[in-house]
Design an enzyme around this catalytic site. Structure first.
Site, PDB file in Angstrom:
ATOM      1  N   ASP A 124       0.812  -1.218   0.000  1.00 21.15           N
ATOM      2  CA  ASP A 124       0.000   0.000   0.000  1.00 21.15           C
ATOM      3  C   ASP A 124       0.845   1.267   0.000  1.00 21.15           C
ATOM      4  O   ASP A 124       0.647   2.162  -0.825  1.00 21.15           O
ATOM      5  CB  ASP A 124      -0.939   0.002   1.205  1.00 21.15           C
ATOM      6  CG  ASP A 124      -2.006  -1.072   1.111  1.00 21.15           C
ATOM      7  OD1 ASP A 124      -2.357  -1.445  -0.023  1.00 21.15           O
ATOM      8  OD2 ASP A 124      -2.480  -1.539   2.151  1.00 21.15           O
ATOM      9  N   ARG A 145       0.757   2.582  16.444  1.00 22.45           N
ATOM     10  CA  ARG A 145       0.235   3.677  15.613  1.00 22.45           C
ATOM     11  C   ARG A 145       0.373   5.060  16.262  1.00 22.45           C
ATOM     12  O   ARG A 145       0.752   6.022  15.589  1.00 22.45           O
ATOM     13  CB  ARG A 145      -1.231   3.420  15.246  1.00 22.45           C
ATOM     14  CG  ARG A 145      -1.468   2.178  14.388  1.00 22.45           C
ATOM     15  CD  ARG A 145      -0.395   1.955  13.360  1.00 22.45           C
ATOM     16  NE  ARG A 145      -0.711   0.890  12.421  1.00 22.45           N
ATOM     17  CZ  ARG A 145       0.191   0.121  11.865  1.00 22.45           C
ATOM     18  NH1 ARG A 145       1.470   0.289  12.171  1.00 22.45           N
ATOM     19  NH2 ARG A 145      -0.144  -0.796  10.991  1.00 22.45           N
ATOM     20  N   ASP A 187      -6.732   0.907  11.515  1.00 24.43           N
ATOM     21  CA  ASP A 187      -5.552   1.771  11.582  1.00 24.43           C
ATOM     22  C   ASP A 187      -5.806   3.176  11.046  1.00 24.43           C
ATOM     23  O   ASP A 187      -5.183   4.137  11.496  1.00 24.43           O
ATOM     24  CB  ASP A 187      -4.372   1.133  10.847  1.00 24.43           C
ATOM     25  CG  ASP A 187      -3.692   0.066  11.689  1.00 24.43           C
ATOM     26  OD1 ASP A 187      -3.852   0.095  12.916  1.00 24.43           O
ATOM     27  OD2 ASP A 187      -2.992  -0.793  11.115  1.00 24.43           O
ATOM     28  N   SER A 230      -1.649  -9.701   4.212  1.00 27.10           N
ATOM     29  CA  SER A 230      -1.341  -8.367   4.717  1.00 27.10           C
ATOM     30  C   SER A 230      -0.808  -8.546   6.134  1.00 27.10           C
ATOM     31  O   SER A 230      -1.498  -9.114   6.992  1.00 27.10           O
ATOM     32  CB  SER A 230      -2.607  -7.494   4.727  1.00 27.10           C
ATOM     33  OG  SER A 230      -2.332  -6.245   5.317  1.00 27.10           O
TER      34      SER A 230
END
Length: 444
Positions: free
Chosen positions: A17, A98, A127, A179
Protein backbone atom coordinates in the site's frame (compact mmCIF):
# COMPACT_ATOMS: atom_id res chain seq x y z
CA UNK A 1 11.69 28.92 -11.72
CA UNK A 2 10.28 25.53 -10.70
CA UNK A 3 6.89 25.45 -9.06
CA UNK A 4 7.06 25.16 -5.28
CA UNK A 5 5.02 22.11 -4.35
CA UNK A 6 3.24 21.49 -1.09
CA UNK A 7 4.73 18.73 1.05
CA UNK A 8 3.14 15.65 2.55
CA UNK A 9 4.63 13.39 5.22
CA UNK A 10 3.80 9.74 4.55
CA UNK A 11 3.87 6.88 7.06
CA UNK A 12 5.97 4.47 4.99
CA UNK A 13 6.52 0.77 5.62
CA UNK A 14 7.81 -0.41 2.25
CA UNK A 15 4.76 -2.66 1.91
CA UNK A 16 2.35 -2.83 -1.02
CA UNK A 17 0.00 0.00 0.00
CA UNK A 18 2.58 2.59 1.02
CA UNK A 19 4.82 1.67 -1.91
CA UNK A 20 2.00 2.70 -4.22
CA UNK A 21 1.14 5.75 -2.08
CA UNK A 22 4.37 7.62 -2.86
CA UNK A 23 3.79 7.56 -6.61
CA UNK A 24 0.06 8.18 -6.19
CA UNK A 25 0.58 11.31 -4.08
CA UNK A 26 3.00 12.63 -6.68
CA UNK A 27 0.86 11.86 -9.72
CA UNK A 28 -2.64 12.56 -8.39
CA UNK A 29 -1.97 15.30 -5.80
CA UNK A 30 1.18 16.96 -7.19
CA UNK A 31 2.91 16.77 -3.80
CA UNK A 32 6.48 16.32 -2.66
CA UNK A 33 6.62 13.28 -0.40
CA UNK A 34 8.68 12.93 2.77
CA UNK A 35 8.55 9.31 3.91
CA UNK A 36 8.90 8.36 7.57
CA UNK A 37 9.90 4.79 8.44
CA UNK A 38 9.52 3.78 12.06
CA UNK A 39 11.59 0.94 13.46
CA UNK A 40 9.29 -0.56 16.10
CA UNK A 41 10.96 -3.96 15.98
CA UNK A 42 9.26 -5.30 12.88
CA UNK A 43 10.75 -7.91 10.58
CA UNK A 44 12.50 -6.34 7.63
CA UNK A 45 15.31 -6.94 5.17
CA UNK A 46 17.03 -3.82 6.43
CA UNK A 47 15.57 -0.37 6.95
CA UNK A 48 18.26 1.16 4.78
CA UNK A 49 16.89 -0.92 1.91
CA UNK A 50 13.39 0.33 2.74
CA UNK A 51 14.71 3.90 2.68
CA UNK A 52 16.30 3.38 -0.73
CA UNK A 53 13.05 1.92 -2.05
CA UNK A 54 11.21 5.07 -0.91
CA UNK A 55 13.76 7.35 -2.57
CA UNK A 56 13.71 5.23 -5.73
CA UNK A 57 9.92 5.59 -5.82
CA UNK A 58 10.33 9.37 -5.84
CA UNK A 59 10.26 10.46 -2.20
CA UNK A 60 11.97 13.79 -1.60
CA UNK A 61 13.36 12.50 1.70
CA UNK A 62 13.04 9.40 3.85
CA UNK A 63 13.55 9.49 7.61
CA UNK A 64 14.35 6.21 9.36
CA UNK A 65 13.62 6.50 13.08
CA UNK A 66 14.59 3.88 15.67
CA UNK A 67 11.58 3.92 17.99
CA UNK A 68 12.18 0.60 19.77
CA UNK A 69 13.28 1.86 23.19
CA UNK A 70 10.50 4.44 23.32
CA UNK A 71 8.01 1.88 22.10
CA UNK A 72 8.98 -0.54 24.87
CA UNK A 73 9.36 1.92 27.73
CA UNK A 74 6.48 4.31 27.05
CA UNK A 75 3.95 2.22 25.12
CA UNK A 76 4.37 -1.48 25.85
CA UNK A 77 5.05 -0.73 29.52
CA UNK A 78 1.65 0.97 29.81
CA UNK A 79 0.01 -1.89 27.92
CA UNK A 80 1.51 -4.39 30.35
CA UNK A 81 0.35 -2.39 33.37
CA UNK A 82 -3.16 -2.58 31.89
CA UNK A 83 -2.86 -6.27 30.89
CA UNK A 84 -4.16 -4.94 27.57
CA UNK A 85 -6.34 -7.49 25.76
CA UNK A 86 -9.04 -6.12 23.45
CA UNK A 87 -12.17 -8.26 23.81
CA UNK A 88 -10.07 -10.20 26.33
CA UNK A 89 -8.26 -11.91 23.43
CA UNK A 90 -6.13 -9.54 21.38
CA UNK A 91 -3.04 -7.89 22.96
CA UNK A 92 -3.14 -4.80 20.73
CA UNK A 93 -0.20 -5.33 18.39
CA UNK A 94 -0.86 -2.65 15.76
CA UNK A 95 -2.89 -0.37 17.98
CA UNK A 96 0.14 0.20 20.23
CA UNK A 97 2.56 1.31 17.51
CA UNK A 98 0.23 3.68 15.61
CA UNK A 99 0.22 6.57 18.12
CA UNK A 100 4.02 6.52 18.40
CA UNK A 101 4.43 6.57 14.62
CA UNK A 102 1.82 9.34 14.43
CA UNK A 103 3.84 11.44 16.86
CA UNK A 104 6.88 11.20 14.60
CA UNK A 105 4.75 11.99 11.53
CA UNK A 106 3.56 15.20 13.18
CA UNK A 107 7.12 16.06 14.26
CA UNK A 108 8.31 15.56 10.66
CA UNK A 109 5.47 17.73 9.33
CA UNK A 110 6.56 20.53 11.65
CA UNK A 111 10.22 20.07 10.68
CA UNK A 112 9.63 20.17 6.91
CA UNK A 113 6.72 22.62 6.92
CA UNK A 114 4.36 20.04 5.46
CA UNK A 115 0.69 20.89 5.17
CA UNK A 116 -0.39 17.25 4.90
CA UNK A 117 0.20 13.90 6.57
CA UNK A 118 -0.75 10.70 4.73
CA UNK A 119 -1.12 7.03 5.57
CA UNK A 120 -1.69 3.86 3.57
CA UNK A 121 -4.65 2.42 5.47
CA UNK A 122 -7.74 0.99 3.83
CA UNK A 123 -11.22 2.39 4.26
CA UNK A 124 -12.55 -0.44 6.42
CA UNK A 125 -9.64 -1.08 8.77
CA UNK A 126 -8.92 0.15 12.28
CA UNK A 127 -5.55 1.77 11.58
CA UNK A 128 -7.02 4.66 9.58
CA UNK A 129 -8.88 5.72 12.73
CA UNK A 130 -5.81 5.30 14.93
CA UNK A 131 -3.55 7.36 12.69
CA UNK A 132 -6.05 10.11 12.04
CA UNK A 133 -7.30 10.38 15.62
CA UNK A 134 -3.72 10.52 16.95
CA UNK A 135 -2.59 13.09 14.39
CA UNK A 136 -5.65 15.25 15.03
CA UNK A 137 -5.13 15.17 18.79
CA UNK A 138 -1.45 16.11 18.37
CA UNK A 139 -2.05 18.90 15.83
CA UNK A 140 -5.62 19.61 14.66
CA UNK A 141 -4.38 21.97 11.93
CA UNK A 142 -2.73 19.22 9.86
CA UNK A 143 -4.73 17.92 6.89
CA UNK A 144 -4.80 14.16 6.47
CA UNK A 145 -4.72 12.28 3.15
CA UNK A 146 -5.67 8.62 2.71
CA UNK A 147 -4.84 7.53 -0.86
CA UNK A 148 -5.98 3.92 -0.41
CA UNK A 149 -9.48 5.17 0.46
CA UNK A 150 -9.57 7.27 -2.70
CA UNK A 151 -7.97 5.32 -5.52
CA UNK A 152 -9.89 2.89 -7.76
CA UNK A 153 -7.61 -0.10 -7.08
CA UNK A 154 -10.23 -2.24 -5.42
CA UNK A 155 -8.31 -5.49 -4.94
CA UNK A 156 -4.77 -6.39 -3.96
CA UNK A 157 -4.09 -8.05 -7.36
CA UNK A 158 -5.14 -4.77 -9.07
CA UNK A 159 -2.83 -2.88 -6.75
CA UNK A 160 0.06 -5.20 -7.57
CA UNK A 161 -0.56 -4.72 -11.30
CA UNK A 162 -0.63 -0.91 -10.88
CA UNK A 163 2.63 -1.01 -8.93
CA UNK A 164 4.37 -3.11 -11.57
CA UNK A 165 3.12 -0.79 -14.34
CA UNK A 166 4.70 2.17 -12.52
CA UNK A 167 7.97 0.41 -11.80
CA UNK A 168 7.35 0.06 -8.07
CA UNK A 169 9.00 -2.83 -6.25
CA UNK A 170 6.48 -4.64 -4.02
CA UNK A 171 7.10 -7.33 -1.39
CA UNK A 172 4.04 -9.50 -2.14
CA UNK A 173 2.81 -11.62 -5.01
CA UNK A 174 -0.63 -12.73 -6.13
CA UNK A 175 0.26 -16.21 -4.86
CA UNK A 176 1.05 -14.90 -1.34
CA UNK A 177 -1.34 -12.02 -0.72
CA UNK A 178 -1.20 -11.77 3.08
CA UNK A 179 -1.34 -8.37 4.72
CA UNK A 180 1.07 -8.33 7.66
CA UNK A 181 1.80 -5.72 10.29
CA UNK A 182 4.35 -6.48 12.94
CA UNK A 183 6.43 -4.93 15.69
CA UNK A 184 8.46 -6.21 18.60
CA UNK A 185 5.23 -7.07 20.49
CA UNK A 186 3.99 -9.42 17.74
CA UNK A 187 2.56 -9.95 14.26
CA UNK A 188 -0.91 -9.38 12.79
CA UNK A 189 -1.80 -11.39 9.67
CA UNK A 190 -4.90 -11.10 7.49
CA UNK A 191 -6.20 -11.47 3.90
CA UNK A 192 -5.81 -14.37 1.49
CA UNK A 193 -7.14 -17.73 2.66
CA UNK A 194 -7.59 -16.29 6.17
CA UNK A 195 -10.72 -14.50 4.97
CA UNK A 196 -12.53 -17.85 5.20
CA UNK A 197 -13.22 -18.28 8.95
CA UNK A 198 -13.58 -22.05 8.46
CA UNK A 199 -10.17 -22.51 6.82
CA UNK A 200 -7.27 -23.51 9.06
CA UNK A 201 -4.44 -20.95 8.85
CA UNK A 202 -1.67 -22.11 6.51
CA UNK A 203 1.61 -22.94 8.25
CA UNK A 204 3.49 -20.33 6.22
CA UNK A 205 1.81 -17.37 7.94
CA UNK A 206 3.76 -17.97 11.16
CA UNK A 207 7.34 -16.79 11.61
CA UNK A 208 7.69 -16.02 15.34
CA UNK A 209 6.33 -19.30 16.69
CA UNK A 210 7.16 -22.93 16.02
CA UNK A 211 4.45 -25.47 15.29
CA UNK A 212 3.58 -26.77 18.79
CA UNK A 213 3.73 -30.33 17.44
CA UNK A 214 7.36 -29.78 16.45
CA UNK A 215 8.31 -27.80 19.56
CA UNK A 216 10.87 -29.25 22.01
CA UNK A 217 9.81 -32.40 23.84
CA UNK A 218 11.12 -31.06 27.16
CA UNK A 219 9.49 -28.16 29.02
CA UNK A 220 11.44 -25.01 29.77
CA UNK A 221 11.10 -23.00 32.98
CA UNK A 222 11.60 -19.24 33.02
CA UNK A 223 11.71 -16.96 36.06
CA UNK A 224 10.68 -13.34 35.46
CA UNK A 225 11.51 -10.78 38.13
CA UNK A 226 9.45 -7.58 38.28
CA UNK A 227 9.92 -4.20 39.93
CA UNK A 228 7.01 -1.73 40.05
CA UNK A 229 5.17 -3.81 37.46
CA UNK A 230 7.96 -4.11 34.88
CA UNK A 231 10.14 -7.18 34.29
CA UNK A 232 13.86 -6.46 34.53
CA UNK A 233 15.36 -9.91 34.97
CA UNK A 234 15.07 -13.33 33.26
CA UNK A 235 16.45 -16.31 35.16
CA UNK A 236 18.59 -13.97 37.24
CA UNK A 237 20.03 -12.10 34.24
CA UNK A 238 19.24 -8.39 34.27
CA UNK A 239 17.92 -6.85 31.04
CA UNK A 240 16.17 -3.73 29.81
CA UNK A 241 12.44 -4.07 29.23
CA UNK A 242 13.19 -4.10 25.50
CA UNK A 243 15.68 -6.92 26.09
CA UNK A 244 13.13 -8.88 28.13
CA UNK A 245 10.58 -8.66 25.29
CA UNK A 246 13.10 -9.87 22.71
CA UNK A 247 14.31 -12.71 24.93
CA UNK A 248 10.81 -13.89 25.79
CA UNK A 249 9.72 -13.73 22.15
CA UNK A 250 12.50 -16.18 21.35
CA UNK A 251 11.83 -18.54 24.28
CA UNK A 252 8.04 -18.60 23.97
CA UNK A 253 8.17 -18.76 20.18
CA UNK A 254 10.54 -21.73 20.28
CA UNK A 255 7.94 -23.65 22.29
CA UNK A 256 5.08 -22.73 19.94
CA UNK A 257 3.33 -20.40 22.36
CA UNK A 258 1.58 -17.18 21.36
CA UNK A 259 -0.71 -17.94 18.40
CA UNK A 260 -4.20 -16.42 18.24
CA UNK A 261 -6.89 -17.19 15.64
CA UNK A 262 -9.98 -15.09 16.28
CA UNK A 263 -13.03 -13.32 14.94
CA UNK A 264 -12.54 -9.68 15.85
CA UNK A 265 -15.04 -6.84 16.06
CA UNK A 266 -13.46 -3.92 14.26
CA UNK A 267 -14.15 -0.35 15.25
CA UNK A 268 -15.78 0.36 11.87
CA UNK A 269 -18.45 -2.30 12.50
CA UNK A 270 -17.02 -5.22 10.52
CA UNK A 271 -16.30 -8.66 11.90
CA UNK A 272 -12.96 -9.87 10.61
CA UNK A 273 -10.92 -13.05 10.91
CA UNK A 274 -7.50 -12.16 12.35
CA UNK A 275 -4.45 -14.25 13.18
CA UNK A 276 -1.76 -13.05 15.55
CA UNK A 277 1.57 -14.15 16.96
CA UNK A 278 2.39 -12.55 20.31
CA UNK A 279 4.66 -15.02 22.12
CA UNK A 280 6.54 -12.72 24.48
CA UNK A 281 3.66 -10.31 25.02
CA UNK A 282 1.13 -13.00 25.98
CA UNK A 283 3.63 -14.66 28.32
CA UNK A 284 4.40 -11.33 29.99
CA UNK A 285 0.73 -10.50 30.47
CA UNK A 286 0.12 -13.92 31.99
CA UNK A 287 3.05 -13.53 34.40
CA UNK A 288 2.04 -9.95 35.24
CA UNK A 289 -1.51 -11.03 36.06
CA UNK A 290 -0.20 -13.81 38.31
CA UNK A 291 1.89 -11.32 40.29
CA UNK A 292 -1.08 -8.96 40.59
CA UNK A 293 -3.20 -11.83 41.94
CA UNK A 294 -0.64 -12.23 44.71
CA UNK A 295 -0.03 -8.57 45.53
CA UNK A 296 -3.09 -6.43 44.79
CA UNK A 297 -5.89 -6.04 47.32
CA UNK A 298 -9.09 -7.81 46.29
CA UNK A 299 -11.28 -4.79 45.54
CA UNK A 300 -8.49 -3.07 43.58
CA UNK A 301 -7.93 -6.25 41.57
CA UNK A 302 -11.64 -6.65 40.80
CA UNK A 303 -12.10 -3.00 39.83
CA UNK A 304 -8.96 -3.07 37.70
CA UNK A 305 -10.48 -5.72 35.42
CA UNK A 306 -13.04 -3.24 34.14
CA UNK A 307 -10.43 -0.51 33.82
CA UNK A 308 -8.24 -2.84 31.78
CA UNK A 309 -11.05 -3.41 29.29
CA UNK A 310 -11.73 0.33 29.11
CA UNK A 311 -8.03 0.99 28.48
CA UNK A 312 -7.76 -1.68 25.78
CA UNK A 313 -10.93 -0.47 24.04
CA UNK A 314 -9.76 3.16 24.10
CA UNK A 315 -6.38 2.27 22.60
CA UNK A 316 -7.93 -0.09 20.05
CA UNK A 317 -10.20 2.77 19.00
CA UNK A 318 -7.29 5.17 18.47
CA UNK A 319 -7.65 7.14 21.71
CA UNK A 320 -4.04 6.88 22.94
CA UNK A 321 -3.70 10.64 23.43
CA UNK A 322 -7.25 11.09 24.79
CA UNK A 323 -7.93 12.42 28.30
CA UNK A 324 -9.81 9.22 29.19
CA UNK A 325 -6.88 6.95 28.37
CA UNK A 326 -4.41 9.22 30.14
CA UNK A 327 -6.65 9.26 33.23
CA UNK A 328 -6.83 5.45 33.24
CA UNK A 329 -3.01 5.39 32.96
CA UNK A 330 -2.86 7.28 36.26
CA UNK A 331 -4.98 4.59 37.91
CA UNK A 332 -2.76 1.86 36.46
CA UNK A 333 0.40 3.53 37.75
CA UNK A 334 -1.01 3.57 41.28
CA UNK A 335 -1.65 -0.19 41.14
CA UNK A 336 1.93 -0.96 40.11
CA UNK A 337 3.75 0.78 42.99
CA UNK A 338 4.31 -2.39 45.02
CA UNK A 339 4.10 -4.88 42.16
CA UNK A 340 7.53 -6.42 42.68
CA UNK A 341 8.38 -10.10 42.81
CA UNK A 342 9.15 -13.17 40.71
CA UNK A 343 6.92 -15.38 38.59
CA UNK A 344 7.90 -18.82 37.29
CA UNK A 345 6.58 -19.84 33.86
CA UNK A 346 6.58 -23.28 32.24
CA UNK A 347 6.63 -23.47 28.43
CA UNK A 348 5.70 -26.72 26.74
CA UNK A 349 4.20 -27.64 23.37
CA UNK A 350 2.28 -24.43 22.72
CA UNK A 351 1.38 -23.71 26.34
CA UNK A 352 2.58 -21.25 28.94
CA UNK A 353 1.63 -22.02 32.54
CA UNK A 354 2.30 -20.07 35.71
CA UNK A 355 3.76 -22.58 38.17
CA UNK A 356 5.09 -20.28 40.89
CA UNK A 357 5.01 -16.75 42.22
CA UNK A 358 6.57 -14.90 45.18
CA UNK A 359 6.79 -11.32 46.44
CA UNK A 360 7.74 -9.40 49.56
CA UNK A 361 4.42 -7.57 49.06
CA UNK A 362 2.37 -10.78 48.87
CA UNK A 363 -1.06 -10.63 50.51
CA UNK A 364 -1.26 -14.40 50.58
CA UNK A 365 -1.29 -15.43 54.26
CA UNK A 366 -0.57 -19.13 54.80
CA UNK A 367 -2.10 -19.08 58.28
CA UNK A 368 -5.39 -17.76 56.85
CA UNK A 369 -5.40 -20.00 53.77
CA UNK A 370 -4.35 -23.37 55.19
CA UNK A 371 -6.76 -26.10 56.31
CA UNK A 372 -3.99 -27.65 58.39
CA UNK A 373 -3.52 -27.37 62.18
CA UNK A 374 -1.91 -23.94 61.74
CA UNK A 375 -5.24 -22.50 60.52
CA UNK A 376 -5.73 -19.01 62.02
CA UNK A 377 -9.01 -18.24 60.27
CA UNK A 378 -11.95 -17.54 62.62
CA UNK A 379 -14.53 -20.05 61.42
CA UNK A 380 -17.13 -18.83 63.94
CA UNK A 381 -17.30 -15.48 62.14
CA UNK A 382 -18.66 -17.17 59.00
CA UNK A 383 -22.23 -17.66 60.29
CA UNK A 384 -22.87 -13.97 60.91
CA UNK A 385 -21.13 -13.05 57.66
CA UNK A 386 -23.41 -15.36 55.67
CA UNK A 387 -26.52 -14.05 57.42
CA UNK A 388 -25.71 -10.47 56.47
CA UNK A 389 -24.46 -11.42 53.00
CA UNK A 390 -27.73 -13.21 52.15
CA UNK A 391 -30.15 -10.93 54.01
CA UNK A 392 -31.25 -9.04 50.89
CA UNK A 393 -31.83 -12.13 48.74
CA UNK A 394 -33.47 -13.95 51.67
CA UNK A 395 -36.00 -11.12 51.94
CA UNK A 396 -36.55 -11.27 48.17
CA UNK A 397 -37.05 -15.06 48.19
CA UNK A 398 -39.54 -14.93 51.06
CA UNK A 399 -41.62 -12.28 49.25
CA UNK A 400 -41.71 -14.18 45.94
CA UNK A 401 -42.60 -17.44 47.66
CA UNK A 402 -45.44 -15.74 49.56
CA UNK A 403 -46.82 -14.31 46.31
CA UNK A 404 -46.52 -17.64 44.47
CA UNK A 405 -44.02 -16.42 41.90
CA UNK A 406 -41.59 -19.01 40.44
CA UNK A 407 -38.09 -19.11 41.88
CA UNK A 408 -36.60 -19.57 38.40
CA UNK A 409 -37.67 -17.78 35.23
CA UNK A 410 -36.66 -20.62 32.93
CA UNK A 411 -37.49 -24.23 33.69
CA UNK A 412 -36.05 -26.19 30.76
CA UNK A 413 -37.35 -29.57 31.89
CA UNK A 414 -41.01 -28.47 31.63
CA UNK A 415 -40.78 -26.84 28.20
CA UNK A 416 -42.65 -28.57 25.40
CA UNK A 417 -42.58 -26.51 22.21
CA UNK A 418 -39.89 -24.59 20.30
CA UNK A 419 -41.13 -21.28 21.73
CA UNK A 420 -43.60 -21.29 24.58
CA UNK A 421 -44.74 -18.34 26.57
CA UNK A 422 -43.86 -18.22 30.26
CA UNK A 423 -46.28 -17.52 33.07
CA UNK A 424 -45.79 -13.77 32.78
CA UNK A 425 -46.65 -11.79 29.68
CA UNK A 426 -43.68 -10.69 27.60
CA UNK A 427 -41.36 -13.45 28.89
CA UNK A 428 -40.25 -15.98 26.30
CA UNK A 429 -38.86 -19.28 27.56
CA UNK A 430 -36.83 -21.59 25.35
CA UNK A 431 -36.47 -25.24 26.30
CA UNK A 432 -33.17 -27.03 25.75
CA UNK A 433 -34.76 -29.93 23.89
CA UNK A 434 -36.77 -27.56 21.72
CA UNK A 435 -33.70 -25.54 20.81
CA UNK A 436 -31.84 -28.65 19.68
CA UNK A 437 -34.82 -29.82 17.60
CA UNK A 438 -35.17 -26.40 16.02
CA UNK A 439 -31.45 -26.24 15.17
CA UNK A 440 -31.55 -29.71 13.63
CA UNK A 441 -34.53 -28.69 11.50
CA UNK A 442 -32.67 -25.63 10.19
CA UNK A 443 -29.53 -27.63 9.39
CA UNK A 444 -31.58 -30.30 7.62
Amino acid sequence: MAEQKEKVVLAYSGGLDTSCCIKWLQVENNLDVIAVVGDVGQEHEGLEKVKQKALKSGALECLVVDMRDTFANEYLAKALAANAMYENKYPLVSALSRPLISKHLVDAAHKFGAKYVAHGCTGKGNDQVRFEASITMLDPSIEILAPVREWDLHTRPEEIDWALEHGIEVPVTKASPYSIDDNLWGRAIECGTLEDPWAEPPADIYTMTADPVEAPDQPEYVELTFARGLPYMINGNQKSFLGVVYALNEIAGKHGYGRIDMIENRLVGVKSRECYEVPGGLALIQAHKALEDLVLEREVLHYKLGMEQAWATAVYNGQWFSPLKEAIDSFMVSTQRCLSGTVKLKFYKGSCTVVGRKSAYSLYDYALATYDKDDAFDHTAAKGFIQLQTLSTKTWAANRRQEGAPAELFDAEKQAGPLTKGKYEGVTSIGVKAVIEEAEAVLA
